[in-house]
Design a protein around this motif. Structure first.
Motif, PDB file in Angstrom:
ATOM      1  N   VAL A  41       0.820  -1.210   0.000  1.00 33.92           N
ATOM      2  CA  VAL A  41       0.000   0.000   0.000  1.00 33.92           C
ATOM      3  C   VAL A  41       0.860   1.268   0.000  1.00 33.92           C
ATOM      4  O   VAL A  41       0.619   2.194  -0.779  1.00 33.92           O
ATOM      5  CB  VAL A  41      -0.947   0.007   1.216  1.00 33.92           C
ATOM      6  N   ILE A  42       1.878   1.310   0.856  1.00 32.03           N
ATOM      7  CA  ILE A  42       2.589   2.576   1.069  1.00 32.03           C
ATOM      8  C   ILE A  42       3.697   2.845   0.053  1.00 32.03           C
ATOM      9  O   ILE A  42       4.131   3.986  -0.091  1.00 32.03           O
ATOM     10  CB  ILE A  42       3.185   2.647   2.491  1.00 32.03           C
ATOM     11  N   ASN A  43       4.144   1.818  -0.649  1.00 32.55           N
ATOM     12  CA  ASN A  43       5.290   2.000  -1.543  1.00 32.55           C
ATOM     13  C   ASN A  43       4.919   2.019  -3.018  1.00 32.55           C
ATOM     14  O   ASN A  43       5.792   1.909  -3.881  1.00 32.55           O
ATOM     15  CB  ASN A  43       6.328   0.886  -1.311  1.00 32.55           C
ATOM     16  N   ILE A 302      15.236  -7.801   1.428  1.00 32.73           N
ATOM     17  CA  ILE A 302      15.152  -7.971  -0.024  1.00 32.73           C
ATOM     18  C   ILE A 302      14.040  -7.108  -0.613  1.00 32.73           C
ATOM     19  O   ILE A 302      14.280  -6.283  -1.493  1.00 32.73           O
ATOM     20  CB  ILE A 302      14.920  -9.454  -0.386  1.00 32.73           C
ATOM     21  N   HIS A 303      12.828  -7.279  -0.133  1.00 30.00           N
ATOM     22  CA  HIS A 303      11.691  -6.637  -0.823  1.00 30.00           C
ATOM     23  C   HIS A 303      11.589  -5.143  -0.517  1.00 30.00           C
ATOM     24  O   HIS A 303      10.946  -4.407  -1.269  1.00 30.00           O
ATOM     25  CB  HIS A 303      10.381  -7.353  -0.483  1.00 30.00           C
ATOM     26  N   ALA A 304      12.223  -4.677   0.574  1.00 23.02           N
ATOM     27  CA  ALA A 304      12.208  -3.243   0.894  1.00 23.02           C
ATOM     28  C   ALA A 304      13.623  -2.682   0.863  1.00 23.02           C
ATOM     29  O   ALA A 304      13.973  -1.805   1.643  1.00 23.02           O
ATOM     30  CB  ALA A 304      11.567  -3.020   2.267  1.00 23.02           C
ATOM     31  N   ASN A 305      14.413  -3.166  -0.071  1.00 18.88           N
ATOM     32  CA  ASN A 305      15.846  -2.883  -0.092  1.00 18.88           C
ATOM     33  C   ASN A 305      16.185  -1.422  -0.331  1.00 18.88           C
ATOM     34  O   ASN A 305      17.082  -0.872   0.300  1.00 18.88           O
ATOM     35  CB  ASN A 305      16.503  -3.752  -1.171  1.00 18.88           C
ATOM     36  N   SER A 306      15.481  -0.781  -1.249  1.00 21.33           N
ATOM     37  CA  SER A 306      15.815   0.595  -1.630  1.00 21.33           C
ATOM     38  C   SER A 306      14.635   1.195  -2.387  1.00 21.33           C
ATOM     39  O   SER A 306      13.669   0.497  -2.719  1.00 21.33           O
ATOM     40  CB  SER A 306      17.054   0.621  -2.525  1.00 21.33           C
TER      41      SER A 306
END
Length: 389
Positions: A41-43, A302-306
């Motif tokens: 939702v937020i990204n 991994i999934h929120a890396n950058s």
């Protein structure tokens, strides 16, 4: 006073040498799944002011996604609570911190390099350095604050071991008033970063671990408390969203007024209740659960890396905004969450087997020599500085 605290720590530490109960490990897995659902939702641009959610905030699709956004801060709390519960009676070693730090560094370097080599992101030295730095934003970046909090734990442990139970309670009351009460009451502002807030959670959870009470072990009570506070949190989002529409002031701040940060009262009591429920959920030792749980931090990394990874995953690959109007939005949303969790877990298990285990075999072989050299250097420097132990 010190003797009583040390005995409490030694008793709990002795019990922790057994195979770890899988109840909390299952909780860790669920928390990370909710993390991913929240990041969906937020990204992704769904909550932009010109995005689909605020175009019609009271639609069932918008409410569904807004509810998942609301649980993000509570998930940060529970992840830190789990760490604090297990680590407050343990000893932080260089090897434990190295595992954490090198895992963060590994994923930052490898994933950033893949995006640059593939041509997805134009290469720049400044951009590459920014993406691989383990610590950047301490205000609200979990991955940046967590390793610094980890380094602070030995000092926090020394503090709680020198407190008797009454002093520990008064410290919790002070922290609760300063960070939770003042952070939840309208008109007050509590500016903090994640490291300081994680320290508050450590103080709270360490009391639960060191001074077990019957109320902390009542699984049924905390199950009902979990249901109650989850429903109150969900209801607050709906009511505040409706109020925002009526006042023509729809915004994320108003929608999440009662759950806007980690130290908001509803977030604290919700995360504490669900933590105590799973702590007392006696399902024994389940190897599969504990093995998967060992990769949960890797899944986050991994999934929120950058920002590059977020854009590639949520905007380009999964097109979350484009799927907003699908009649099967919940199925698509949850399907993406499960798929990301499975893929990232498999990647992290491969990393553990091919990278982490071989590296730390070398570590164990040469650590004593390095430590002896370091101790000589440390003694020499501190002697010149006239520093006493």
């Amino acid at each position: 006073m010190l003797k009583r605290s040390k005995n409490a720590v030694e008793t709990v530490a002795a019990s922790s040498k057994k195979e770890r109960e899988s109840g909390i490990e299952l909780f860790r897995i669920i928390a990370v799944l909710i993390f991913i659902a929240n990041h969906y939702v937020i990204n992704s641009g769904l909550l932009a002011q010109d995005g689909p959610v605020y175009a019609n905030p009271l639609s069932w699709r918008s409410i569904y996604l807004l509810e998942y956004y609301s649980v993000g801060k509570a998930c940060v709390n529970v992840f830190v609570m789990i760490t604090a519960y297990f680590i407050c009676t343990a000893r932080i070693t260089a090897k434990k911190f190295a595992k954490l730090f090198l895992e963060i560094l590994f994923y930052r370097i490898v994933i950033s390099s893949l995006f640059y080599v593939s041509g997805y992101e134009p290469f720049s030295v400044g951009g590459f350095i920014k993406n691989i730095l383990p610590v950047r934003n301490l205000h609200n970046d979990f991955m940046c604050a967590y390793p610094l909090f980890f380094l602070l734990i030995p000092f926090l442990s020394m503090l709680i071991q020198h407190l008797n139970e009454k002093q520990h309670i008064y410290l919790i009351l002070w922290c609760g008033f300063t960070y939770i009460f003042l952070g939840s009451v309208p008109g007050f502002s509590v500016l903090m970063n994640y490291v300081s807030w994680f320290s508050v959670l450590f103080v709270i959870i360490s009391y639960i671990r060191l001074y077990p009470k019957k109320i902390f072990q009542n699984c049924g009570l905390w199950a009902w408390m979990t249901v109650l506070f989850v429903l109150l949190s969900a209801l607050s989002v709906i009511v505040c969203t409706w109020l925002g529409v009526k006042l023509n002031r729809s915004s994320t701040y108003l929608t999440y007024f009662f759950v806007r940060d980690c130290n908001s009262f509803l977030n604290v009591v919700t995360s504490l209740s669900v933590f105590l429920f799973f702590k007392n959920l006696k399902i024994g030792y389940v190897k599969t659960i504990n093995t998967v749980a060992a990769s949960t931090f890797g899944v986050i990394l991994i999934h929120a890396n950058s920002d590059i990874m977020r854009r590639w995953l949520w905007v380009d690959m999964l097109d979350t905004v484009g799927h907003f109007n699908t009649p099967f939005l919940p199925l698509y949303h949850l399907g993406c969450v499960v798929a990301i969790f499975i893929v990232c877990t498999l990647i992290d298990q491969i990393r553990i087997k091919l990278v982490e285990k071989p590296f730390f075999k070398l570590w164990d072989r040469h650590w004593d020599d390095f430590l002896a050299w370091y101790k000589k250097l440390e003694t020499k420097i501190f002697t010149k500085m006239n520093v006493r132990e």
